[in-house]
Design a protein around this motif. Structure first.
Motif, PDB file in Angstrom:
ATOM      1  N   THR A   9       0.813  -1.211   0.000  1.00 37.06           N
ATOM      2  CA  THR A   9       0.000   0.000   0.000  1.00 37.06           C
ATOM      3  C   THR A   9       0.848   1.263   0.000  1.00 37.06           C
ATOM      4  OG1 THR A   9      -0.118  -0.067   2.407  1.00 37.06           O
ATOM      5  CG2 THR A   9      -1.897  -1.148   1.174  1.00 37.06           C
ATOM      6  N   VAL A  10       2.164   1.120   0.156  1.00 37.06           N
ATOM      7  CA  VAL A  10       3.056   2.268   0.216  1.00 37.06           C
ATOM      8  C   VAL A  10       3.736   2.445  -1.130  1.00 37.06           C
ATOM      9  CG1 VAL A  10       5.076   3.261   1.359  1.00 37.06           C
ATOM     10  CG2 VAL A  10       3.457   1.874   2.670  1.00 37.06           C
ATOM     11  N   SER A  11       3.683   3.661  -1.628  1.00 34.29           N
ATOM     12  CA  SER A  11       4.332   3.985  -2.883  1.00 34.29           C
ATOM     13  C   SER A  11       5.601   4.780  -2.570  1.00 34.29           C
ATOM     14  CB  SER A  11       3.380   4.824  -3.739  1.00 34.29           C
ATOM     15  OG  SER A  11       3.959   5.103  -4.978  1.00 34.29           O
ATOM     16  N   ILE A  12       6.693   4.436  -3.264  1.00 33.57           N
ATOM     17  CA  ILE A  12       7.965   5.138  -3.058  1.00 33.57           C
ATOM     18  C   ILE A  12       8.361   5.804  -4.365  1.00 33.57           C
ATOM     19  CG2 ILE A  12      10.416   4.886  -2.532  1.00 33.57           C
ATOM     20  CD1 ILE A  12       9.721   2.464  -0.848  1.00 33.57           C
ATOM     21  N   LEU A  13       8.686   7.069  -4.286  1.00 36.07           N
ATOM     22  CA  LEU A  13       9.167   7.807  -5.449  1.00 36.07           C
ATOM     23  C   LEU A  13      10.623   8.146  -5.190  1.00 36.07           C
ATOM     24  CD1 LEU A  13       8.657   9.357  -8.109  1.00 36.07           C
ATOM     25  CD2 LEU A  13       8.114  11.336  -6.698  1.00 36.07           C
ATOM     26  N   PHE A  14      11.506   7.780  -6.104  1.00 39.97           N
ATOM     27  CA  PHE A  14      12.910   8.149  -5.963  1.00 39.97           C
ATOM     28  C   PHE A  14      13.452   8.552  -7.323  1.00 39.97           C
ATOM     29  CE2 PHE A  14      12.858   3.647  -6.810  1.00 39.97           C
ATOM     30  CZ  PHE A  14      13.954   3.402  -7.607  1.00 39.97           C
ATOM     31  N   ARG A  15      14.487   9.333  -7.284  1.00 39.47           N
ATOM     32  CA  ARG A  15      15.043   9.885  -8.509  1.00 39.47           C
ATOM     33  C   ARG A  15      16.287   9.113  -8.944  1.00 39.47           C
ATOM     34  NH1 ARG A  15      12.296  14.307  -9.686  1.00 39.47           N
ATOM     35  NH2 ARG A  15      11.278  15.440  -8.013  1.00 39.47           N
ATOM     36  N   VAL A  16      16.409   8.967 -10.251  1.00 35.19           N
ATOM     37  CA  VAL A  16      17.575   8.338 -10.861  1.00 35.19           C
ATOM     38  C   VAL A  16      17.979   9.172 -12.069  1.00 35.19           C
ATOM     39  CG1 VAL A  16      16.995   5.995 -10.087  1.00 35.19           C
ATOM     40  CG2 VAL A  16      16.123   6.826 -12.271  1.00 35.19           C
ATOM     41  N   THR A  17      19.176   8.947 -12.528  1.00 34.76           N
ATOM     42  CA  THR A  17      19.627   9.635 -13.738  1.00 34.76           C
ATOM     43  C   THR A  17      18.976   8.975 -14.948  1.00 34.76           C
ATOM     44  OG1 THR A  17      21.519   8.198 -14.117  1.00 34.76           O
ATOM     45  CG2 THR A  17      21.884  10.099 -12.658  1.00 34.76           C
ATOM     46  N   PRO A  18      18.967   9.667 -16.099  1.00 38.96           N
ATOM     47  CA  PRO A  18      18.429   9.035 -17.307  1.00 38.96           C
ATOM     48  C   PRO A  18      19.123   7.704 -17.641  1.00 38.96           C
ATOM     49  CG  PRO A  18      18.644  11.381 -17.676  1.00 38.96           C
ATOM     50  CD  PRO A  18      19.302  11.087 -16.346  1.00 38.96           C
ATOM     51  N   ASN A  19      20.429   7.638 -17.443  1.00 38.62           N
ATOM     52  CA  ASN A  19      21.164   6.396 -17.722  1.00 38.62           C
ATOM     53  C   ASN A  19      20.770   5.282 -16.759  1.00 38.62           C
ATOM     54  OD1 ASN A  19      22.541   7.397 -19.922  1.00 38.62           O
ATOM     55  ND2 ASN A  19      24.342   7.987 -18.742  1.00 38.62           N
ATOM     56  N   GLU A  20      20.582   5.621 -15.481  1.00 34.61           N
ATOM     57  CA  GLU A  20      20.145   4.625 -14.501  1.00 34.61           C
ATOM     58  C   GLU A  20      18.746   4.121 -14.843  1.00 34.61           C
ATOM     59  OE1 GLU A  20      22.508   6.150 -10.483  1.00 34.61           O
ATOM     60  OE2 GLU A  20      20.596   7.085 -11.046  1.00 34.61           O
ATOM     61  N   CYS A  21      17.884   5.019 -15.263  1.00 37.46           N
ATOM     62  CA  CYS A  21      16.524   4.638 -15.640  1.00 37.46           C
ATOM     63  C   CYS A  21      16.546   3.680 -16.836  1.00 37.46           C
ATOM     64  CB  CYS A  21      15.702   5.885 -15.970  1.00 37.46           C
ATOM     65  SG  CYS A  21      13.988   5.528 -16.390  1.00 37.46           S
ATOM     66  N   LYS A  22      17.364   4.001 -17.838  1.00 38.67           N
ATOM     67  CA  LYS A  22      17.484   3.123 -19.010  1.00 38.67           C
ATOM     68  C   LYS A  22      17.995   1.740 -18.606  1.00 38.67           C
ATOM     69  CE  LYS A  22      18.319   6.703 -22.455  1.00 38.67           C
ATOM     70  NZ  LYS A  22      19.325   7.329 -23.327  1.00 38.67           N
ATOM     71  N   ALA A  23      18.989   1.729 -17.710  1.00 38.51           N
ATOM     72  CA  ALA A  23      19.564   0.455 -17.270  1.00 38.51           C
ATOM     73  C   ALA A  23      18.528  -0.376 -16.513  1.00 38.51           C
ATOM     74  CB  ALA A  23      20.789   0.699 -16.387  1.00 38.51           C
ATOM     75  N   LYS A  29      13.149  -5.491 -18.495  1.00 37.97           N
ATOM     76  CA  LYS A  29      12.587  -6.055 -19.724  1.00 37.97           C
ATOM     77  C   LYS A  29      13.259  -7.378 -20.077  1.00 37.97           C
ATOM     78  CE  LYS A  29      11.502  -4.977 -24.509  1.00 37.97           C
ATOM     79  NZ  LYS A  29      11.527  -4.002 -25.577  1.00 37.97           N
ATOM     80  N   MET A  30      14.582  -7.437 -19.965  1.00 38.10           N
ATOM     81  CA  MET A  30      15.317  -8.666 -20.270  1.00 38.10           C
ATOM     82  C   MET A  30      14.938  -9.800 -19.329  1.00 38.10           C
ATOM     83  SD  MET A  30      19.142  -7.268 -21.206  1.00 38.10           S
ATOM     84  CE  MET A  30      19.856  -8.863 -20.954  1.00 38.10           C
ATOM     85  N   SER A  31      14.606  -9.452 -18.095  1.00 35.89           N
ATOM     86  CA  SER A  31      14.262 -10.483 -17.114  1.00 35.89           C
ATOM     87  C   SER A  31      12.823 -10.963 -17.265  1.00 35.89           C
ATOM     88  CB  SER A  31      14.467  -9.952 -15.696  1.00 35.89           C
ATOM     89  OG  SER A  31      13.489  -8.976 -15.379  1.00 35.89           O
ATOM     90  N   GLY A  32      12.011 -10.201 -17.995  1.00 38.91           N
ATOM     91  CA  GLY A  32      10.599 -10.557 -18.137  1.00 38.91           C
ATOM     92  C   GLY A  32       9.774 -10.138 -16.930  1.00 38.91           C
ATOM     93  N   LEU A  33      10.349  -9.302 -16.086  1.00 34.53           N
ATOM     94  CA  LEU A  33       9.663  -8.833 -14.877  1.00 34.53           C
ATOM     95  C   LEU A  33       9.242  -7.381 -15.041  1.00 34.53           C
ATOM     96  CD1 LEU A  33      12.230 -10.202 -12.265  1.00 34.53           C
ATOM     97  CD2 LEU A  33      10.033 -11.231 -12.864  1.00 34.53           C
ATOM     98  N   SER A  34       8.254  -6.971 -14.250  1.00 32.44           N
ATOM     99  CA  SER A  34       7.893  -5.551 -14.222  1.00 32.44           C
ATOM    100  C   SER A  34       9.037  -4.814 -13.526  1.00 32.44           C
ATOM    101  CB  SER A  34       6.594  -5.331 -13.454  1.00 32.44           C
ATOM    102  OG  SER A  34       6.788  -5.631 -12.075  1.00 32.44           O
ATOM    103  N   MET A  35       9.092  -3.508 -13.709  1.00 28.79           N
ATOM    104  CA  MET A  35      10.145  -2.736 -13.041  1.00 28.79           C
ATOM    105  C   MET A  35      10.025  -2.867 -11.527  1.00 28.79           C
ATOM    106  SD  MET A  35      10.750   0.697 -15.347  1.00 28.79           S
ATOM    107  CE  MET A  35      11.504   1.527 -13.998  1.00 28.79           C
ATOM    108  N   SER A  36       8.801  -2.827 -11.021  1.00 23.65           N
ATOM    109  CA  SER A  36       8.592  -2.945  -9.575  1.00 23.65           C
ATOM    110  C   SER A  36       9.108  -4.278  -9.051  1.00 23.65           C
ATOM    111  CB  SER A  36       7.110  -2.808  -9.231  1.00 23.65           C
ATOM    112  OG  SER A  36       6.634  -1.543  -9.560  1.00 23.65           O
TER     113      SER A  36
END
Length: 126
Positions: A9-23, A29-36
């Motif tokens: 029930t808790v949502s966490i918002l954190f910041r990453v660089t564009p490169n970290e987000c892409k990684a 995607k490669m793992s077949g899992l959602s980002m969460s």
């Protein structure tokens, strides 16, 4: 799985660089899992590898079908009093072993696409 999501029930918002987000996106995607789910597994120290190839389930289905056909043939030979052929029995065992190895290697979220065992849980490339 539904029980676990009810507790989330808790949502966490954190910041990453564009490169970290892409990684993160690419690894998820490669793992077949959602980002969460990818991030949760990474945080829990679980090993994450690439997902199985798209045709894995077709291959597994074909192997199961061949194994079933071979099993039926062996049963008929036995029913009619024809002794089990050692060659046929060996084929049946080989098919069962192949199926076991495929399932073990390409389990969703744990398998690999290129025959190697890539560990995607490492944060080295983030």
């Amino acid at each position: 799985m539904k029980d676990k999501t009810k507790n989330r029930t808790v949502s966490i918002l954190f910041r990453v660089t564009p490169n970290e987000c892409k990684a993160i996106r690419a690894k998820a995607k490669m793992s077949g899992l959602s980002m969460s789910e990818f991030i949760r597994r990474s945080l829990n120290g679980q090993k994450i590898t690439t997902a199985p190839p798209v045709d894995f389930y077709t291959l597994l289905w074909q192997i199961k079908r061949i194994g079933s056909n071979l099993d039926q043939l062996l049963r008929k030979l036995n029913t009619y009093g024809i002794a089990y052929s050692l060659e046929l029995k060996k084929c049946e065992e080989d098919i069962k072993e192949m199926k076991r190895l495929l399932i073990e290697t390409y389990q969703p979220g744990k398998g690999v696409t290129d025959g190697s065992n890539i560990d995607m849980g490492s944060n080295d490339s983030l």
